[in-house]
Design a protein around this motif. Structure first.
Motif, PDB file in Angstrom:
ATOM      1  N   ARG A  73       0.781  -1.227   0.000  1.00  0.00           N
ATOM      2  CA  ARG A  73       0.000   0.000   0.000  1.00  0.00           C
ATOM      3  C   ARG A  73       0.821   1.290   0.000  1.00  0.00           C
ATOM      4  O   ARG A  73       0.787   2.061   0.968  1.00  0.00           O
ATOM      5  N   PRO A  74       1.539   1.569  -1.082  1.00  0.00           N
ATOM      6  CA  PRO A  74       2.244   2.854  -1.140  1.00  0.00           C
ATOM      7  C   PRO A  74       1.278   4.025  -0.960  1.00  0.00           C
ATOM      8  O   PRO A  74       1.646   5.061  -0.410  1.00  0.00           O
ATOM      9  N   GLU A  75       0.028   3.874  -1.419  1.00  0.00           N
ATOM     10  CA  GLU A  75      -0.943   4.975  -1.329  1.00  0.00           C
ATOM     11  C   GLU A  75      -1.269   5.288   0.123  1.00  0.00           C
ATOM     12  O   GLU A  75      -1.633   6.422   0.451  1.00  0.00           O
ATOM     13  N   ALA A  78       1.546   7.609   1.244  1.00  0.00           N
ATOM     14  CA  ALA A  78       1.513   8.973   0.712  1.00  0.00           C
ATOM     15  C   ALA A  78       0.615   9.848   1.579  1.00  0.00           C
ATOM     16  O   ALA A  78       0.778  11.068   1.647  1.00  0.00           O
ATOM     17  N   GLU A 310     -10.293   4.475   6.236  1.00  0.00           N
ATOM     18  CA  GLU A 310      -9.742   3.556   5.238  1.00  0.00           C
ATOM     19  C   GLU A 310      -8.485   2.960   5.854  1.00  0.00           C
ATOM     20  O   GLU A 310      -7.587   3.681   6.266  1.00  0.00           O
ATOM     21  N   LEU A 330     -10.660  -5.529  -3.797  1.00  0.00           N
ATOM     22  CA  LEU A 330      -9.406  -4.768  -3.720  1.00  0.00           C
ATOM     23  C   LEU A 330      -8.231  -5.739  -3.687  1.00  0.00           C
ATOM     24  O   LEU A 330      -8.392  -6.930  -3.485  1.00  0.00           O
ATOM     25  N   LYS A 331      -7.044  -5.174  -3.861  1.00  0.00           N
ATOM     26  CA  LYS A 331      -5.847  -6.013  -3.939  1.00  0.00           C
ATOM     27  C   LYS A 331      -5.643  -6.823  -2.652  1.00  0.00           C
ATOM     28  O   LYS A 331      -6.094  -6.423  -1.574  1.00  0.00           O
ATOM     29  N   PRO A 347      -6.570  -4.135   1.762  1.00  0.00           N
ATOM     30  CA  PRO A 347      -7.086  -2.854   2.258  1.00  0.00           C
ATOM     31  C   PRO A 347      -8.583  -2.951   2.544  1.00  0.00           C
ATOM     32  O   PRO A 347      -9.264  -3.814   1.981  1.00  0.00           O
ATOM     33  N   VAL A 349     -12.101  -0.263   3.361  1.00  0.00           N
ATOM     34  CA  VAL A 349     -12.639   1.089   3.567  1.00  0.00           C
ATOM     35  C   VAL A 349     -13.899   0.973   4.416  1.00  0.00           C
ATOM     36  O   VAL A 349     -14.902   0.422   3.976  1.00  0.00           O
TER      37      VAL A 349
END
Ligand SMILES: [Zn+2]
Lengths: 564, 262
Positions: A73-75, A78, A310, A330-331, A347, A349
């Motif tokens: 999860r690079p996102e 960020a 999330e 999701l992945k 992940p 949400v």
């Protein structure tokens, strides 16, 4: 260094202190009854709340799958970035913060002890390497004992003492602190493409049921006199209608431990309090779960609150993660760790507009509010599964303010009104009760309350001071803000946080247990271990155990067992 | 509309990160305040005025601010990132992330834009008169939410994996594109006037892609439906004879549509 915390409003439940104005004296890293006033640093704590440092019994801060989550999860990284300062390192991650950042964020909230609840034995070295990089906190790791072929076999054959001797060896080899069981039977069945959906569903090949596994492991745990009880992620977690399995699970163990603590902790129980048989009629069964805990002497829970964020879910429960992924699309990542475990990561949400998330939010709070004795329900989010640990202050605010809960309910999917009872609960936690579920109760449940979780003479000087005037609590927003940012955090007698900022970095201890088992039994079990390592493992036995050199300030807890 | 003119001084040897270049930040500020803004020069903080000469005047309202960058900023990242109103005109090329997460207003890049331009665009208009790099209008790395609104127009060519995870809005490329255009697309419209390298619409589950040039190769998850003359999508007309495909049927329940002009 000597410190006088002067005239604070003290909440120290293990010593029965409920908001008394008194001084706390610190010297040599411990709470003491006398210091040299002229040499001591005096901190004026008038109109401030003083509590033992926060303790977290269940937070995934290290272990193989935390890193899998970070890579996946690079996102997520960020979204939250922490720049370095002159004394702290940089970091990133909202739901899975990097190691150093994890230590800083906990410390800023006044937490001083955090235990990570899922260490696959083969990942022990990695787990300790990660813990090594988490500053500010005392730590420990729970050794996963669910999909373990030795344990499955011994318990199937009724060899409880051998199983105990094996687990004693395993805890020593992995430098673990607790016997952790995740979806007993189910995680091994997952290796065969299946799951255990009831307590009597047997594991393929091993022919043993979750019920037998839980019963056997509780027996083993008490033979070994471990500080904590068995720590159980129960079967059918996250599944519709699972509350019935949970109630049945509560009935398996009988009695209390020799030291009066529980003999089973069912962890993040929110995820196991689901009613309904389709997601359309999904409902809270927290009332039934709370009632059972109210009547149980043997079992406690931690809540596993959902914080409506999330986040990243990660458990050693491989089939569950696959199930979540198939709901969300999701992945998803999955691992299989040889003869030991099969964790997954995906992940999630928790959208306030979704009925399921809204009801899950309600369940967590219902458990905390409907279980009358706060010593039986501990605050947790199963970080990061129900939400990130940085949300604890918000949960505290929800517990302390009915008005705040009502405000949140008004922003949620309306299903929360019909399919939970949260709107009808008027209980509000006191600061004393908050101190129980975030400190004292956690220490007692872990069996570490002699030195931790209280402010009596001799205790470790782990203290949190919050800028809260207990005589006039000014609403939920302020509660959340103040608990997010400690006025002072003191770790082992040193001031490490002032006004929510890290002013000193320190390394905490790593606890591990060393249960003593008689030589004959140990030898017998070693034969089995050697045989199986030669035959099945990808590593040599000699390379398996993790040495104390991997631990920051190793704190060995040597134990006399029934098998000594 | 009042203009603020930014004249790039010497090109920096290390990249700048200047998400402060947007009407939302400039609105109501004097020239001195703008020069004093903080930007990143590599890993160090720097003063905006050290890299740009600032002239003109800024209105009080973002929607009345036009920023003209009078030169090449191909070593300045994040111009117009998160902007919600007003206008930015870049007289040269821009580096990565120009107009990323933009919600409103307009950006015109007269030269080229590097990768991730218009990333996760939510609204507004991004016009690139030269070429665009890879991941135009894509999601953030690892994220499953790409561009969801607004319009991106590229007069030249665009790179690979453009409109990845597109959730809405429109993208029009007048030149050709690299591989994997519309990867994971769920909604919205992509129009490619030139040709497309392979794997167009890989794993798309919804939305429409129109290719007026050639496609190097079609993925096996696409099913030929029929030939159609003069098609209409979201009120927009495309003249000519098109082959209509649906896909990517490698995904369950996929309802993406791909038109390729004969
Ligand atoms: Zn957990």
């Amino acid at each position: 260094m000597s410190i006088i915390l002067k005239n604070g409003t003290v909440y120290d439940p293990l010593n029965g202190i409920d908001g008394e104005k008194k001084d706390i004296l610190i010297e040599g890293g411990r709470i003491v009854d006398k210091v040299n006033e002229r040499k001591a640093t005096t901190i004026d704590c008038s109109n401030k709340v003083v509590m033992p440092g926060g303790i977290d019994i269940h937070s995934h801060i290290a272990g193989g799958k935390v890193n899998v989550g970070r890579c996946l999860r690079p996102e997520d990284h960020a979204k939250s970035v922490l720049p370095r300062t002159a004394i702290t390192r940089s970091g990133s991650g909202f739901s899975t913060p990097s190691t150093f950042m994890t230590g800083y964020l906990y410390s800023r909230m006044g937490y001083t002890t955090v235990f990570t609840p899922a260490m696959p034995p083969l990942m022990a070295r990695h787990t300790h390497e990660e813990l090594h990089d988490i500053p500010m906190l005392d730590k420990a790791a729970y050794t996963l004992c669910d999909g373990n072929w030795f344990i499955l076999k011994y318990l199937k054959n009724g060899e409880v003492e051998k199983c105990a001797a094996y687990i004693a060896w395993l805890l020593k080899a992995t430098k673990g602190f607790v016997v952790k069981v995740t979806n007993p039977g189910g995680t091994e069945a997952w290796g065969w493409g299946r799951d255990c959906r009831s307590l009597d569903d047997v594991v393929p090949y091993f022919d043993i049921s979750p019920r037998e596994l839980i019963k056997g492991l509780v027996e083993v745990n008490e033979l070994l006199h471990l500080p904590h009880s068995v720590h159980l992620h129960a079967n059918n977690l996250g599944r519709l209608g699972n509350y019935a399995t949970t109630l049945e699970t509560f009935r398996i163990p009988k009695g209390k431990a020799a030291n009066e603590r529980q003999i089973l902790q069912v962890t993040h129980a929110q995820f196991n309090s689901f009613g309904g048989d389709s997601w359309k009629n999904f409902e809270s069964k927290a009332d039934a779960i709370a009632k059972a805990i109210n009547h149980s002497d043997s079992v406690i829970i931690d809540a596993g609150n959902v914080t409506l964020d999330e986040t990243t879910t990660m458990t050693a429960d491989g089939p569950l993660e696959y199930y979540l992924h198939s709901l969300s699309h999701l992945k998803w990542a999955n691992r299989n760790i040889e003869m030991e475990a099969a964790p997954g990561v995906t992940p999630f949400v928790y959208s306030p507009k979704a009925a399921t998330a809204a009801i899950q939010w309600a369940i967590g709070l219902e458990l905390e509010l409907l279980i009358r004795d706060p010593w039986k329900v501990l605050l947790s989010t199963d970080h990061p599964n129900g939400g990130p640990f940085i949300r604890y202050p918000r949960i505290i605010a929800w517990l302390m303010s009915r008005k705040y809960r009502e405000k949140t309910i008004s922003e949620l999917n309306k299903a929360v009104n019909d399919r939970s009872t949260i709107h009808a609960v008027d209980r509000e936690y006191s600061l004393y009760e908050i101190a129980v579920i975030t400190r004292a109760g956690q220490a007692k449940a872990l069996g570490i309350s002699e030195e931790k979780g209280h402010l009596g003479v001799g205790a470790h000087a782990d203290v949190a001071v919050y800028d809260i005037d207990a005589s006039k609590l000014n609403g939920s927003e302020e509660i959340e803000k103040k608990f997010s940012s400690a006025a002072y955090t003191i770790k082992d007698g040193e001031i490490v946080v002032r006004n929510g900022e890290i002013i000193k970095t320190v390394d905490g201890r790593t606890y591990w247990v060393n249960p003593q088992v008689n030589e004959e039994l140990e030898k017998e079990v070693m034969k089995d271990i050697e045989y199986n390592f030669k035959r099945y493992y990808s590593v040599n036995l000699a390379n398996y155990p993790v040495g104390e050199e991997y631990l920051t300030r190793p704190a060995q807890v040597k134990i006399d067992t029934e098998l000594g | 509309m009042k203009e603020v003119i930014l004249k790039p001084k010497e090109q920096p040897n290390i990249w700048l990160e200047a998400e402060v270049i947007k009407p939302d930040v400039f609105a109501g500020k004097g020239l001195k305040d703008i020069e004093a803004l903080e930007i990143f020069y590599g890993s160090k903080k720097a003063r905006f005025g050290d890299f740009f000469e600032v002239s003109g005047t800024a209105s009080d309202k973002a929607e009345d601010v036009r920023i003209v960058i009078a030169g090449d900023v191909s070593r300045t990242k994040r111009v117009g990132e998160d902007m919600s109103a007003g206008e930015i005109i870049i007289k040269g090329s821009a580096d990565m992330y120009v107009g990323a997460r933009m919600k409103g207003g307009r950006i015109i890049v007269e030269g080229n834009a590097d990768a991730f331009a218009g990333q996760q665009l939510a609204g507004g208009e991004l016009i690139i008169k030269g070429n665009a790099g890879n991941y135009l209008g894509s999601s953030y790395r690892g994220d499953w939410r790409g561009m969801k609104g607004g319009v991106i127009t590229v007069e030249g060519n665009a790179g690979g994996e453009i409109a990845e995870f597109m959730l809405g809005g429109k993208m029009h490329i007048k030149g050709s594109v690299g591989a994997f255009a519309g990867l994971h697309m769920k909604k919205g419209l992509i129009v490619i006037d030139g040709s497309a390298a392979g794997r167009v619409g890989a794993q798309m589950t919804g939305g429409s892609i129109v290719v007026n040039g050639r496609i190097a190769s079609l993925l096996p998850g696409f099913k030929f439906e029929k030939k159609e003359k003069d098609i209409k999508i979201d009120g927009e007309e495309f003249m000519g004879i098109y082959s209509k495909y649906t896909g990517d049927h490698a995904e369950r329940g996929a309802s993406g549509v791909l038109y390729v002009r004969d």
